[in-house]
Design an enzyme around this catalytic site. Structure first.
Site, mmCIF file in Angstrom:
data_model
loop_
_atom_site.group_PDB
_atom_site.id
_atom_site.type_symbol
_atom_site.label_atom_id
_atom_site.label_comp_id
_atom_site.label_asym_id
_atom_site.label_seq_id
_atom_site.Cartn_x
_atom_site.Cartn_y
_atom_site.Cartn_z
ATOM 1 N N ASP A 40 56.968 -18.345 108.109
ATOM 2 C CA ASP A 40 58.213 -18.035 108.797
ATOM 3 C C ASP A 40 59.101 -19.278 108.772
ATOM 4 O OD1 ASP A 40 60.243 -17.436 110.594
ATOM 5 O OD2 ASP A 40 58.916 -16.392 112.000
ATOM 6 N N HIS A 41 60.209 -19.181 108.066
ATOM 7 C CA HIS A 41 61.077 -20.356 107.894
ATOM 8 C C HIS A 41 61.779 -20.755 109.191
ATOM 9 C CE1 HIS A 41 62.564 -23.350 105.245
ATOM 10 N NE2 HIS A 41 62.559 -22.611 104.152
#
Length: 490
Positions: free
Chosen positions: A460-461
């Site tokens: 998850d950026h």
């Protein structure tokens, strides 16, 4: 016991699930049953569960048929007091004393179910379901299990529901046995304790009036002096045949005959919702690297020569490297939360629950090893094998299937090198391991054949940047390439 008819409603079986599919009745109208006797098998979005009766008496009415999906809080079974003769089921009537006579109107059922779901479902250990006490009347006959209905395989994953600050009382009054409050626990809690060898007599309940909660049993399970002692669950019912063809049904778009229509419900429905939520909410990115696993294979082969029967599998060693890597890069062991007011925060955890993908007859499931950071490779191997066994039997608990903080996916067993995996929501990262095959590799300036695998990390950026993800992936890769040195430092 009260002379009034008792109406037992389908309870919240864990993690705030709102419905369950009725697989099989284990009793029939007229049967004499005792307290805690299993009355039905239901399948939730987590696992197959036997529902015990909170009352002793005579079965007066069964509210549902095999294959039907029932909402949590709706009537499941009506039980007449011991010695009473059950009356024929009556048509619902809108009267003020409907509940006391055992007849529940649709309006009452809907209102009661909504109240029950609102006040009872919670996914962090505060599930408060008052039913089931020791003792009861003399047991009557139990009907043999019938054939099960079709079960759709899938990967059960459900997001935990925010827990209230304190357990609530009112909605459970109708499902408790008067005078037995301190001994009353949910079937999920009772099963969890039984599967892990935990004595309920030794637990002081943290709920109102000493009610034993799920969090109390979980604390006892995780305590060092209370090791898990899994039971041998009964064999899960076999899956029924594939859905029958819809004869004569033509698809308007293709003009082809429709061969089957499979309802999306139960486990598959939960998976579809979870995967959609993951893809919709998580801006994921992927990094990957090829790894020379020759040294790891050689080390395991040497260990196997010395101790043939208890050498950890490769997945257990990689799991050990992953937990060490998450300690160095804790951002990947978090959860991203958005509040009702739009506020956002990253929630970190003091510990690691390592989920791993396991193929079963019901589909791909993700049980998790709790407190995996505290376990050795050998202990991880034992727990992975135990969880895989209970998952394949369909007897894994909601806690075992829904408490992970990071997932390890060994899709190499399917003969593939890599995968653009969907993150197991609400986690923020997943590490995939591809097959190990012979490949040309440069070692000390010379070309040689080595055992090579591919590691793929989806993350998850929002919780970290590529530097963190790459650092974690490189750390695990280095451990695989130099396992002796890595294990010596752990």
């Amino acid at each position: 016991m009260s002379s009034e008819m008792q109406v037992f409603r389908l309870p919240d079986l864990g993690e705030g699930l709102t419905e369950a599919e009725l697989v099989n009745w284990l009793v029939a109208v007229g049967d004499q049953i005792k307290v805690d006797q299993p009355i039905a098998e239901v399948e939730t979005a987590k696992s197959m569960v036997e529902v015990p009766s909170p009352y002793a008496g005579t079965v007066a009415e069964l509210h549902g048929q095999a294959g039907e999906t029932l909402d949590v809080g709706k009537p499941l079974i009506s039980i007449a007091p011991v010695g009473a003769t059950p009356a024929e089921p009556k048509a619902p009537a809108a009267t003020d004393d409907a509940v006391s006579t055992g007849v529940v109107t649709d309006a009452e059922a809907s209102a009661a179910a909504e109240t029950y779901r609102t006040e009872e479902k919670a996914g962090s250990g505060n599930v408060l379901i008052g039913y089931g006490t020791p003792g009861g009347a003399t047991a009557g006959r139990t009907r043999p299990r019938k054939g099960s209905v079709a079960v759709v395989d899938s990967a059960p994953v459900a997001a935990p529901v925010a827990a209230p600050e304190a357990p609530m009382e009112p909605a459970v009054a109708g499902t408790r046995i008067p005078g037995k409050l301190s001994a009353v626990i949910s079937p999920l809690v009772r099963k969890m304790a039984r599967d892990h060898g935990v004595s309920l007599d030794a637990i002081n309940g943290s709920g109102a009036s000493g009610l034993i909660m799920r969090r109390d049993v979980e604390a006892a399970i995780s305590a060092p002096e209370a090791p898990a002692a899994p039971s041998a669950p009964a064999q899960a019912p076999a899956e029924a045949a594939a859905p029958a063809a819809a004869s004569g049904d033509l698809d308007g778009r293709t003009g082809l005959a429709v061969s089957a229509r499979t309802p999306v419900r139960g486990v598959r429905k939960a998976v579809a919702a979870n995967m959609t939520k993951s893809r919709t909410e998580i801006p994921e990115a992927t990094v990957w690297v090829d790894v020379d696993a020759t040294a790891l294979l050689d080390m395991r082969a040497e260990l196997k020569k010395r101790s043939p029967h208890d050498t950890p599998g490769l997945l257990a060693f990689i799991a050990r490297f992953v937990t060490a890597g998450l300690k160095k890069y804790p951002a990947l062991n978090t959860r991203f939360e958005t509040g009702a007011d739009g506020s956002q925060e990253i929630v970190g955890f003091d510990g690691i629950n390592l989920g791993f993908a396991a193929q079963t007859d019901r589909g791909l499931v993700v049980p998790s090893v709790r407190n995996a950071h505290q376990l050795s490779a050998r202990e991880l191997d034992a727990e992975i094998r135990r969880l895989t066994a209970v998952a394949r039997e369909g007897k894994a608990t909601p806690t075992e299937l829904g408490s992970g903080t990071f997932t390890l996916n060994n899709y190499g067993v399917f003969g593939v090198d890599g995968s653009a995996a969907i993150i197991n929501y609400p986690e923020v990262a997943m590490l995939g391991v591809g097959r190990i095959i012979d490949k040309p590799w440069v070692v000390s300036g010379e070309l040689s054949v080595r055992k090579v695998t591919e590691l793929t990390l989806a993350f998850d950026h929002r919780v970290c940047d590529g530097e963190t993800a790459a650092g974690f992936l490189r750390y695990v890769a280095d451990c695989i390439e130099n396992p002796g040195g890595a294990l010596a430092d752990m």
